[in-house]
Motif scaffolding. Structure first.
Motif, PDB file in Angstrom:
ATOM      1  N   LYS A  13      34.395  43.203  59.211  1.00 19.42           N
ATOM      2  CA  LYS A  13      35.895  42.485  59.627  1.00 19.42           C
ATOM      3  C   LYS A  13      36.650  43.580  59.140  1.00 19.42           C
ATOM      4  CE  LYS A  13      34.643  37.517  59.067  1.00 19.42           C
ATOM      5  NZ  LYS A  13      34.975  36.454  58.305  1.00 19.42           N
ATOM      6  N   SER A  14      38.013  43.436  59.810  1.00 27.90           N
ATOM      7  CA  SER A  14      39.160  44.199  59.418  1.00 27.90           C
ATOM      8  C   SER A  14      39.737  43.780  57.912  1.00 27.90           C
ATOM      9  CB  SER A  14      39.980  44.132  60.573  1.00 27.90           C
ATOM     10  OG  SER A  14      39.361  44.722  61.675  1.00 27.90           O
ATOM     11  N   PHE A  15      40.493  44.872  57.446  1.00 29.53           N
ATOM     12  CA  PHE A  15      41.175  44.375  56.092  1.00 29.53           C
ATOM     13  C   PHE A  15      42.525  43.958  56.605  1.00 29.53           C
ATOM     14  CE2 PHE A  15      44.047  45.647  52.985  1.00 29.53           C
ATOM     15  CZ  PHE A  15      43.521  45.188  51.732  1.00 29.53           C
ATOM     16  N   LYS A  16      42.837  42.866  55.759  1.00 28.01           N
ATOM     17  CA  LYS A  16      44.077  42.263  56.410  1.00 28.01           C
ATOM     18  C   LYS A  16      44.488  41.265  54.833  1.00 28.01           C
ATOM     19  CE  LYS A  16      46.739  39.230  59.302  1.00 28.01           C
ATOM     20  NZ  LYS A  16      46.651  38.641  60.542  1.00 28.01           N
ATOM     21  N   LEU A  17      45.611  41.725  54.459  1.00 34.21           N
ATOM     22  CA  LEU A  17      46.018  41.324  53.077  1.00 34.21           C
ATOM     23  C   LEU A  17      47.328  40.443  53.255  1.00 34.21           C
ATOM     24  CD1 LEU A  17      45.889  41.009  50.091  1.00 34.21           C
ATOM     25  CD2 LEU A  17      47.145  43.283  49.781  1.00 34.21           C
ATOM     26  N   ASP A  18      47.159  38.957  53.340  1.00 32.41           N
ATOM     27  CA  ASP A  18      48.313  38.159  53.547  1.00 32.41           C
ATOM     28  C   ASP A  18      48.824  37.198  52.349  1.00 32.41           C
ATOM     29  OD1 ASP A  18      48.649  38.735  56.177  1.00 32.41           O
ATOM     30  OD2 ASP A  18      47.041  37.450  56.994  1.00 32.41           O
ATOM     31  N   HIS A  19      47.708  37.130  51.237  1.00 28.62           N
ATOM     32  CA  HIS A  19      47.971  36.225  50.219  1.00 28.62           C
ATOM     33  C   HIS A  19      47.651  37.063  48.769  1.00 28.62           C
ATOM     34  CE1 HIS A  19      48.462  33.145  52.903  1.00 28.62           C
ATOM     35  NE2 HIS A  19      47.180  33.421  53.600  1.00 28.62           N
ATOM     36  N   GLY A  20      46.357  37.578  48.851  1.00 26.34           N
ATOM     37  CA  GLY A  20      46.277  38.195  47.592  1.00 26.34           C
ATOM     38  C   GLY A  20      44.758  38.719  47.420  1.00 26.34           C
ATOM     39  N   ILE A  21      44.453  39.259  46.553  1.00 22.40           N
ATOM     40  CA  ILE A  21      43.069  39.918  45.954  1.00 22.40           C
ATOM     41  C   ILE A  21      42.639  39.029  44.813  1.00 22.40           C
ATOM     42  CG2 ILE A  21      41.947  42.016  45.208  1.00 22.40           C
ATOM     43  CD1 ILE A  21      44.138  43.605  46.453  1.00 22.40           C
ATOM     44  N   TYR A  22      41.231  38.881  44.776  1.00 22.97           N
ATOM     45  CA  TYR A  22      40.774  37.925  44.053  1.00 22.97           C
ATOM     46  C   TYR A  22      39.297  38.149  43.606  1.00 22.97           C
ATOM     47  CZ  TYR A  22      44.225  34.856  46.281  1.00 22.97           C
ATOM     48  OH  TYR A  22      45.286  34.280  46.803  1.00 22.97           O
ATOM     49  N   PHE A  23      39.097  38.427  42.153  1.00 19.85           N
ATOM     50  CA  PHE A  23      38.007  38.731  41.457  1.00 19.85           C
ATOM     51  C   PHE A  23      37.627  37.435  40.924  1.00 19.85           C
ATOM     52  CE2 PHE A  23      39.138  43.003  42.063  1.00 19.85           C
ATOM     53  CZ  PHE A  23      38.312  43.638  41.924  1.00 19.85           C
ATOM     54  N   GLN A  30      31.990  38.405  33.655  1.00 18.89           N
ATOM     55  CA  GLN A  30      32.496  37.160  34.200  1.00 18.89           C
ATOM     56  C   GLN A  30      33.913  37.346  34.442  1.00 18.89           C
ATOM     57  OE1 GLN A  30      30.783  34.231  31.858  1.00 18.89           O
ATOM     58  NE2 GLN A  30      28.905  34.063  33.195  1.00 18.89           N
ATOM     59  N   LEU A  31      34.660  38.523  34.782  1.00 16.51           N
ATOM     60  CA  LEU A  31      35.921  38.788  34.977  1.00 16.51           C
ATOM     61  C   LEU A  31      36.512  37.671  36.270  1.00 16.51           C
ATOM     62  CD1 LEU A  31      38.307  40.504  34.235  1.00 16.51           C
ATOM     63  CD2 LEU A  31      37.628  42.004  36.366  1.00 16.51           C
ATOM     64  N   ASP A  32      37.464  37.026  35.995  1.00 14.65           N
ATOM     65  CA  ASP A  32      38.465  36.341  36.869  1.00 14.65           C
ATOM     66  C   ASP A  32      39.783  37.228  36.887  1.00 14.65           C
ATOM     67  OD1 ASP A  32      36.736  34.181  37.741  1.00 14.65           O
ATOM     68  OD2 ASP A  32      36.505  33.755  35.745  1.00 14.65           O
ATOM     69  N   MET A  33      40.284  37.293  38.127  1.00 14.17           N
ATOM     70  CA  MET A  33      41.512  38.073  38.231  1.00 14.17           C
ATOM     71  C   MET A  33      42.267  37.843  39.537  1.00 14.17           C
ATOM     72  SD  MET A  33      42.272  42.147  37.881  1.00 14.17           S
ATOM     73  CE  MET A  33      41.314  42.502  39.466  1.00 14.17           C
ATOM     74  N   ALA A  34      43.552  37.471  39.548  1.00 10.63           N
ATOM     75  CA  ALA A  34      44.090  37.233  40.945  1.00 10.63           C
ATOM     76  C   ALA A  34      45.236  38.430  40.975  1.00 10.63           C
ATOM     77  CB  ALA A  34      44.481  35.774  41.274  1.00 10.63           C
ATOM     78  N   ILE A  35      45.477  39.042  42.167  1.00  5.41           N
ATOM     79  CA  ILE A  35      46.645  39.808  42.382  1.00  5.41           C
ATOM     80  C   ILE A  35      47.350  39.486  43.650  1.00  5.41           C
ATOM     81  CG2 ILE A  35      47.383  42.088  42.745  1.00  5.41           C
ATOM     82  CD1 ILE A  35      45.100  42.973  41.346  1.00  5.41           C
ATOM     83  N   ALA A  36      48.612  38.830  43.549  1.00  2.00           N
ATOM     84  CA  ALA A  36      49.373  38.305  44.698  1.00  2.00           C
ATOM     85  C   ALA A  36      49.594  39.537  45.587  1.00  2.00           C
ATOM     86  CB  ALA A  36      50.430  37.336  44.291  1.00  2.00           C
ATOM     87  N   GLY A  59      29.140  37.423  40.858  1.00  3.14           N
ATOM     88  CA  GLY A  59      30.587  36.889  41.477  1.00  3.14           C
ATOM     89  C   GLY A  59      31.047  37.728  42.643  1.00  3.14           C
ATOM     90  N   HIS A  60      32.089  37.594  42.936  1.00  3.45           N
ATOM     91  CA  HIS A  60      32.788  37.934  44.255  1.00  3.45           C
ATOM     92  C   HIS A  60      34.091  38.414  44.129  1.00  3.45           C
ATOM     93  CE1 HIS A  60      29.630  35.641  46.225  1.00  3.45           C
ATOM     94  NE2 HIS A  60      29.864  34.581  45.264  1.00  3.45           N
ATOM     95  N   VAL A  61      34.396  39.383  44.977  1.00  4.53           N
ATOM     96  CA  VAL A  61      35.572  39.959  45.388  1.00  4.53           C
ATOM     97  C   VAL A  61      36.069  39.610  46.568  1.00  4.53           C
ATOM     98  CG1 VAL A  61      37.131  42.230  45.319  1.00  4.53           C
ATOM     99  CG2 VAL A  61      34.942  42.188  43.805  1.00  4.53           C
ATOM    100  N   LEU A  62      37.369  39.287  46.772  1.00  6.37           N
ATOM    101  CA  LEU A  62      37.711  38.523  47.912  1.00  6.37           C
ATOM    102  C   LEU A  62      39.116  38.929  48.407  1.00  6.37           C
ATOM    103  CD1 LEU A  62      37.360  34.746  47.207  1.00  6.37           C
ATOM    104  CD2 LEU A  62      35.769  36.372  48.367  1.00  6.37           C
ATOM    105  N   ILE A  63      39.353  39.539  49.559  1.00  6.70           N
ATOM    106  CA  ILE A  63      40.571  39.680  50.059  1.00  6.70           C
ATOM    107  C   ILE A  63      41.121  38.476  50.744  1.00  6.70           C
ATOM    108  CG2 ILE A  63      41.933  41.161  51.511  1.00  6.70           C
ATOM    109  CD1 ILE A  63      40.815  42.681  49.226  1.00  6.70           C
ATOM    110  N   ASP A  64      42.254  37.774  50.353  1.00  4.90           N
ATOM    111  CA  ASP A  64      42.473  36.187  50.948  1.00  4.90           C
ATOM    112  C   ASP A  64      41.294  35.446  50.733  1.00  4.90           C
ATOM    113  OD1 ASP A  64      45.018  37.403  51.531  1.00  4.90           O
ATOM    114  OD2 ASP A  64      44.753  37.394  53.583  1.00  4.90           O
ATOM    115  N   ASP A  65      40.861  34.898  51.578  1.00  2.16           N
ATOM    116  CA  ASP A  65      39.327  34.428  51.624  1.00  2.16           C
ATOM    117  C   ASP A  65      38.382  34.995  52.282  1.00  2.16           C
ATOM    118  OD1 ASP A  65      40.379  34.071  54.032  1.00  2.16           O
ATOM    119  OD2 ASP A  65      40.122  32.134  54.278  1.00  2.16           O
ATOM    120  N   THR A  66      38.474  36.335  52.559  1.00  2.00           N
ATOM    121  CA  THR A  66      37.278  36.980  53.102  1.00  2.00           C
ATOM    122  C   THR A  66      36.644  37.831  52.018  1.00  2.00           C
ATOM    123  OG1 THR A  66      38.562  37.272  55.086  1.00  2.00           O
ATOM    124  CG2 THR A  66      36.742  38.621  54.835  1.00  2.00           C
ATOM    125  N   PRO A  67      35.206  37.522  51.735  1.00  2.00           N
ATOM    126  CA  PRO A  67      34.574  38.482  50.856  1.00  2.00           C
ATOM    127  C   PRO A  67      34.537  39.953  51.032  1.00  2.00           C
ATOM    128  CG  PRO A  67      33.253  36.635  51.603  1.00  2.00           C
ATOM    129  CD  PRO A  67      34.332  36.666  52.505  1.00  2.00           C
TER     130      PRO A  67
END
Length: 602
Positions: A357-367, A382-388, A419-427
């Motif tokens: 998939k292509s990288f597209k940042l509309d909402h944020g980055i989530y750990f 068990q890091l939880d982090m969000a960057i808008a 765990g998962h790293v997400l770009i918007d809702d895309t792993p």
């Protein structure tokens, strides 16, 4: 033998050209063997008053010499002695012409195979260096890595590939010559090979330690390369701390050790050819003595004995070449083993999904609940982090807290344990690296600049649509003015590692490089930590300009840039211990406030 099999794998990539070379070697060997019995008719006429014309037709196809004599008699009877002699001389010339023609063609084709194989080895090593550069090279020094791609590959070329032709041609010449010898006199041939068995044992005993010594030689050369590399980098400190004598002594000890090992390897290697020749001459002397008795008592014709000696020479010479080739292959296999060791290092510690998939940042980055460890050392827990999107987040913390690991995970250089790293809702694993890198701008602590123009250092090999793109990135990085003052502007060569520029100017060029493709996400990895206050201020202004309208992650120990972030995350033991703005965290009087107090910039 495994390393030699690997080399054969490389050679087989050029099996077409290699086959032509082998075919020409075979033909050269065939004409070499054909030339041996052709001397018999010549010496038959030279050493006898008349030719025995009573020789009957041989009853077996294996009696090569008898067939040659039989046909020669037929030529004499039909053409006369003079024409028969001219015919023999002509055949000898033609045979040697084709022998040397195919010898040249074999070498001609082999040159391409040899140079291509060397190129492939270096290309594979370079590719492996590029892949493994983002991780520690298993404690290896730069000098060792450089030595493997330069001197070790060169050693393979000189020691193995240049002698590989002997492996193809020598056996054919030896076997053909032995058949000629057997057809002349079986007993004399057996006598000779009993003597040759003894010489083989003597020569073989010399090669047992050659590979081990050659391996030691290559390792010492790598260490010397590392010391020279370190000396050039730290020359000023070595002078200032008055340790020049220590470093020189360190180098001289290794240099002397290399010399001693080189002498032992060279002595053993150089002994192979003269020893082979001496033993070969000794064999010939014994052969002359024994063969002369056979000729004098009438058991063997003189012309047959001369042909036998010629055939024996064609056994000795290829055997000597084969022995030399064997010694060199043993020596070169040590270098080949070092190359294979490097190529067999795993590319990554954990397999990372390629993604489509292509990288597209509309909402944020989530750990989300991300954990990572190096062996038993837990880095992220068990890091939880969000960057808008559009947010500028600074990440600080002590060494080993996981700051750089977060950056490496986000760039798909490492794979999380869980765990998962997400770009918007895309792993992140579903996103291709190329698409990801197109949208990321990276500025590292140590500016990577090379000996080329400003433009080349900014593009780093990327395609640029127009020069305005470069000028825009320079202006955003506050680097346009000083670049414009350089002679030649963006075409000016900045020297080795950018030594024509100041520290601040180097870092601003790397910021311009990061901004060239107008990235959505900017990652700054301690970009001002190695700068003086004046340069730091200039770079900080460049960073503030670069952060505008972009999502950014700033990794730093120093607070001068961190305090301008929208939000600051304080890591401790793989988790977020504190977060907030500069003012909020100062009011908490916690870990962040202590950092600021230590640096006295509040």
């Amino acid at each position: 033998m495994q390393d030699i099999k690997q080399l054969v794998h490389y050679l087989l990539r050029y099996k077409g050209t290699l086959s032509l070379s082998i075919f020409c070697h075979v033909l050269m060997a065939v004409f070499t063997v054909i030339s041996i019995p052709l001397v018999i008719p010549f010496f038959q006429l030279l050493f006898t008053d008349s030719v025995d014309k009573t020789i009957s037709k041989p009853d077996s196809i294996l009696k090569i010499i008898d067939w040659l004599k039989y046909y020669f008699i037929q030529v004499i009877e039909s053409q006369g002695t003079s024409k028969a002699l001219m015919l023999v001389c002509g055949l000898i010339v033609i045979t040697f012409f084709f022998k040397n023609l195919f010898r040249y063609l074999a070498m001609f084709f082999m040159v391409s195979v040899r140079s291509s194989t060397v190129r492939d080895l270096r290309s594979r090593l370079y590719s492996r260096y590029l892949e493994n550069a983002v991780r520690k090279q298993n404690g290896q020094k730069r000098g060792d890595l450089i030595a493997r791609i330069i001197s070790d590959v060169q050693e393979v070329e000189w020691s193995i590939l240049r002698f590989i032709d002997a492996i193809f041609k020598s056996p054919i010449v030896i076997i053909g010559s032995i058949l000629i010898m057997l057809s002349i006199n079986v007993n004399l041939t057996l006598f000779v090979f009993i003597l040759m068995a003894f010489t083989t044992i003597v020569i073989g005993s010399l090669s047992r330690t050659l590979k081990k010594q050659s391996m030691s030689l290559q390792q010492k050369l790598s260490k010397m390369t590392s010391i020279v590399d370190e000396t050039i980098d730290g020359a000023l400190l070595i002078k200032v701390f008055r340790v020049s004598d220590y470093w020189k002594s360190r180098f001289e000890r290794l240099n002397e050790s290399f010399r001693n090992t080189l002498n032992r390897v060279s002595w053993r290697q150089d002994l192979s050819s003269p020893l082979s020749e001496f033993l070969g001459v000794s064999l010939v002397v014994v052969l002359l003595w024994y063969g002369s008795h056979l000729v004098l008592n009438g058991s063997m014709a003189s012309e047959d004995f001369f042909a036998f000696i010629f055939a024996f020479y064609n056994v000795i010479e290829p055997s000597k070449s084969f022995a030399t080739a064997y010694y060199n292959v043993r020596k070169g296999s040590a270098a080949l083993q070092r190359i294979d060791e490097q190529l067999n290092i795993p590319l990554v510690e954990r397999e990372i999904a390629a993604g489509t998939k292509s990288f597209k940042l509309d909402h944020g980055i989530y750990f989300k609940n991300v954990s990572f460890s190096y062996g038993n050392d837990i880095v992220l827990n068990q890091l939880d982090m969000a960057i808008a999107k559009g947010e500028k987040v600074a990440i600080i913390g002590p060494s080993g807290a996981g700051k750089t690991t977060i950056m490496m995970l986000l760039m798909k250089m490492l794979q999380a344990d869980s765990g998962h790293v997400l770009i918007d809702d895309t792993p992140l694993n579903n996103i291709s690296k190329d698409s990801l890198f197109e949208k990321i701008g990276l500025v590292t602590q140590d500016p990577f600049l090379f000996n080329a123009s400003v433009e080349d250092n900014i593009t780093l090999g990327r395609n640029v649509n127009n020069t305005n793109q470069i000028e825009n990135s320079l202006q955003q990085a506050h680097a346009f003015d000083f670049v414009k003052r350089l002679e030649g502007g963006t075409g000016n060569n900045i020297g080795d590692r950018g030594d024509q520029l100041s520290g601040g100017e180097k870092q601003r060029l790397t910021i311009a490089r990061a901004l060239l493709e107008d990235p959505d996400l900017l990652i700054l990895d301690e970009p001002t930590s190695a700068l003086d206050p004046e340069s730091e201020e200039a770079v900080s202004q460049a960073i503030l300009s670069a952060l505008k309208d972009r999502t950014a992650i700033i990794i730093a120990h120093r607070m001068s840039t961190v305090k301008y972030a929208d939000r600051i995350l304080v890591l401790k033991k793989g988790k977020i211990a504190e977060q907030g703005t500069h003012i909020e965290l100062m009011e908490k009087k916690g870990i962040y406030a202590d950092y600021v107090k230590i640096q006295s910039i509040d």
